[in-house]
Design a protein around this motif. Sequence first.
Motif, mmCIF file in Angstrom:
data_model
loop_
_atom_site.group_PDB
_atom_site.id
_atom_site.type_symbol
_atom_site.label_atom_id
_atom_site.label_comp_id
_atom_site.label_asym_id
_atom_site.label_seq_id
_atom_site.Cartn_x
_atom_site.Cartn_y
_atom_site.Cartn_z
ATOM 1 N N LYS A 1 0.845 -1.345 0.031
ATOM 2 C CA LYS A 1 -0.089 0.005 -0.032
ATOM 3 C C LYS A 1 0.822 1.244 0.108
ATOM 4 N N ASN B 1 -6.703 -1.762 0.796
ATOM 5 C CA ASN B 1 -7.398 -1.208 2.052
ATOM 6 C C ASN B 1 -8.628 -2.291 2.621
ATOM 7 N N SER B 2 -9.160 -2.515 1.544
ATOM 8 C CA SER B 2 -10.213 -3.555 1.901
ATOM 9 C C SER B 2 -9.771 -4.767 2.334
ATOM 10 N N SER B 3 -8.600 -5.417 1.620
ATOM 11 C CA SER B 3 -8.100 -6.464 2.272
ATOM 12 C C SER B 3 -7.436 -6.484 3.724
ATOM 13 N N ARG C 1 -8.353 -4.214 6.018
ATOM 14 C CA ARG C 1 -9.605 -4.356 6.665
ATOM 15 C C ARG C 1 -10.126 -5.451 7.301
ATOM 16 N N ASN C 2 -10.039 -6.587 6.156
ATOM 17 C CA ASN C 2 -10.606 -7.776 6.506
ATOM 18 C C ASN C 2 -9.719 -8.690 7.349
ATOM 19 N N SER D 1 -7.387 1.006 -3.062
ATOM 20 C CA SER D 1 -8.767 0.891 -2.464
ATOM 21 C C SER D 1 -9.001 -0.856 -2.043
ATOM 22 N N MET D 2 -8.551 -1.595 -3.196
ATOM 23 C CA MET D 2 -8.500 -3.213 -2.837
ATOM 24 C C MET D 2 -7.654 -3.506 -1.749
#
Length: 557
Positions: free
Chosen positions: A232, A344-346, A348-349, A341-342
Motif C-alpha cells: 500500500k 485497504n479492503s484486504s 480491513r478484512n 482501494s482493494m
Amino acid sequence: MRIKSIEFKNFASYGNKVQTLSFEDDKAELFLTLGKNGDGKTTIANAIVFALYGKLDGVKMSELPNRINKNLMVRVKLQCKSIEVEIERGLAPAHFKVLLNGIEFDKAGKKSVQDYLEEEIYGIPYHVFKNIIILSVNDFKSFLTMSGNDKKQIIDKMFGFSILNDMQLAVKNERKNLKTDLDSFERDLRQINESMTSVQKKLNELLAESDQKNKDSIQDLKNRLIHLDENKKKLEEARDKIKEAIGKETVSYEKKSGSHNILKYELDQLKKKLALYEQGTCPTCEAPLTGDFHQHRKEELSNKANEMPVEIEALSGEIEQVKTALRDLKTKETQVLDKVSMLNSSIRNLKNELLSIKSSLENNGQFDHLKQIINDFEQKENQAGEQKDKSSKEYLFLEAVEEILGEDGVKNLAIKTILPGLNANIAAMSQTMHLPFQLKFNDKFDCIITHLGQEINAMTLSTGERKKADFVIIIAIIKILKLRFPQLNLLFLDELLSSVDSDGIYNILKILSQVIKESKINTFVINHSQLPHEIFDKKLQIFRENGFSKFEIEVIE
C-alpha cells in the motif's frame, strides 16, 4: 507595652545600691541625661533591654555584672494590655523570675519563657525594640544606610506585617507538604504502572501460549498485514509521483496552449497588416504605401506570416503530445487508486480476522483473575491520578497565595498606602528643621535623598546633616510606631545630638518635646555636654562615687 519602672544594681559600672526610675501612667517627660564618658549613661537603657530580653548585642553575659560586687540584678515592671508584668533577672548567680498579674509564670506545657514573653506578652521583638526605642550613636543603624534585611524586619513589625509573614510561612509549609504528597502520588502511579505492565505482560504470554494454532494464525495475519501495508505504501508513493507528474504536465499544457493562442493571435494581426499593404494606400490618411520603407516593412511582415504557421503547427503537435501524456497519467492514477482501494479492503478484512481471534482468546475464562487484577490497577491508577491532579491544583493555588503574601504582594500595596502620610510628615519636619535637601521613601522603603532635583548619596552628607535627617525620619516613624504599639512609653536618644549645630539642637529639642508630649513617650536625651535646660522636665545627672556609677534626678522648674 508600657514600662512603669526599672530597678537595677551591680550592672556594669553601677554598684550595690539599687538605682530606680519610675514613670507616670498618663504623663510623658523629657529627661536631660548628663555625665562624662564612661560614667554609665547608656547603661540605663541597656539595663532595660537586658531586663526585657535577657541579652545585649556585642556583650557577653559574663561581662555585665560589676567586676567587684558581681550579683547583678534588674527588675522591670510594665503593663502589657491588661496584664501587669514583673520581670527579675540576675547574673552571678543567675536567676530569672516572671510574674503575670502577681502570679509566677508556670513553665509547664509552655514554650520557652523568653519566647512566650516576646511573642505573647510584649508583641515587640528584640531587634525592633533595640533599633527604634533605644537609639544610640554607637549602636543605632541609620535609616539612611540601614541594610535591607534590618529595615525589612523593623518595617514588618512596625506596620503589622508579621501576621502576613506568619501566613506566608504557613502557606509555604502547606505547599511543602503538598509537594511531598505529589511526590508520593507520583511514586504510587509509577508502581501501579509497573505492576499493571507486569501483569499485562504475563496475561499476554499466557494467552499466546494457550493456543499455538491461534498464535500461528495471528502471526500469519500480522505478516500478511505487514506485506499488504508495504504494498500500500509503495502504491501510495507511486500515486504521489503520478500526481506530481500530472501537475507538471498540466503546467506544460497550459503554457504551450497559451503560447499557441498568442501565436495565432499574432498571425491574425500580421494578416490584417498585410491586407492594408495590398490596398496600396493608408486607410487613415490615404497616403500611398509605395515607398522603400513600406516595401521593406511589407516584406518583413510577409516573411513572418509565412514562418508562423510552421511554429503554430509544431506547437500544436507538442500540445497533442502533452494531452496524450496527461491521459496516460490519469489512467495510471485511476489504476493505482483502484489497487489502493482493494488493498485497504484486504487490510480491513485481515484486521477483523485478527481482532476476532484475539477476542476469542480474551474471552477465555481461565484468565479472568488476571484481567480483574488489571482492572483493579486501572482503578487505583485513576484514583491516584485524580488525587495528584487535585493536589497539583492546590499546590499552584498556594504558590499564587504565597506570592500575594510576599514582598511584592499585599505588603507592597500596604506600604504604598502608608507612604504618602509618612513622606508628608517627613517633608513638614524637614522644613521645620531647615534641611537643605529632601527626604522621601519609595515603595521598597529605600530612603531617596534629593538636592536641587538631583539624587545624592547619603554618605556625601556631613555627620550633622545625617543626624538631623535621621532625627526627622525617627520622629515620623515613632508616630506611626505609637499607633501600632500605643502602650509604648519609652525612648532613649544616646549622643544623637553630637555633631549637630546649636540651632539644629534647639529645633530638634523643640520638636522632640512637642512630639513626646503628644505621644506620651518618656524620652531620655543622653549627652556628654550641657543642653538648653528650659526645654526639659527633669535632669538625670550621672557620676562616679567611690568608683561606682550612680545617678540623681532633679526636677527642672
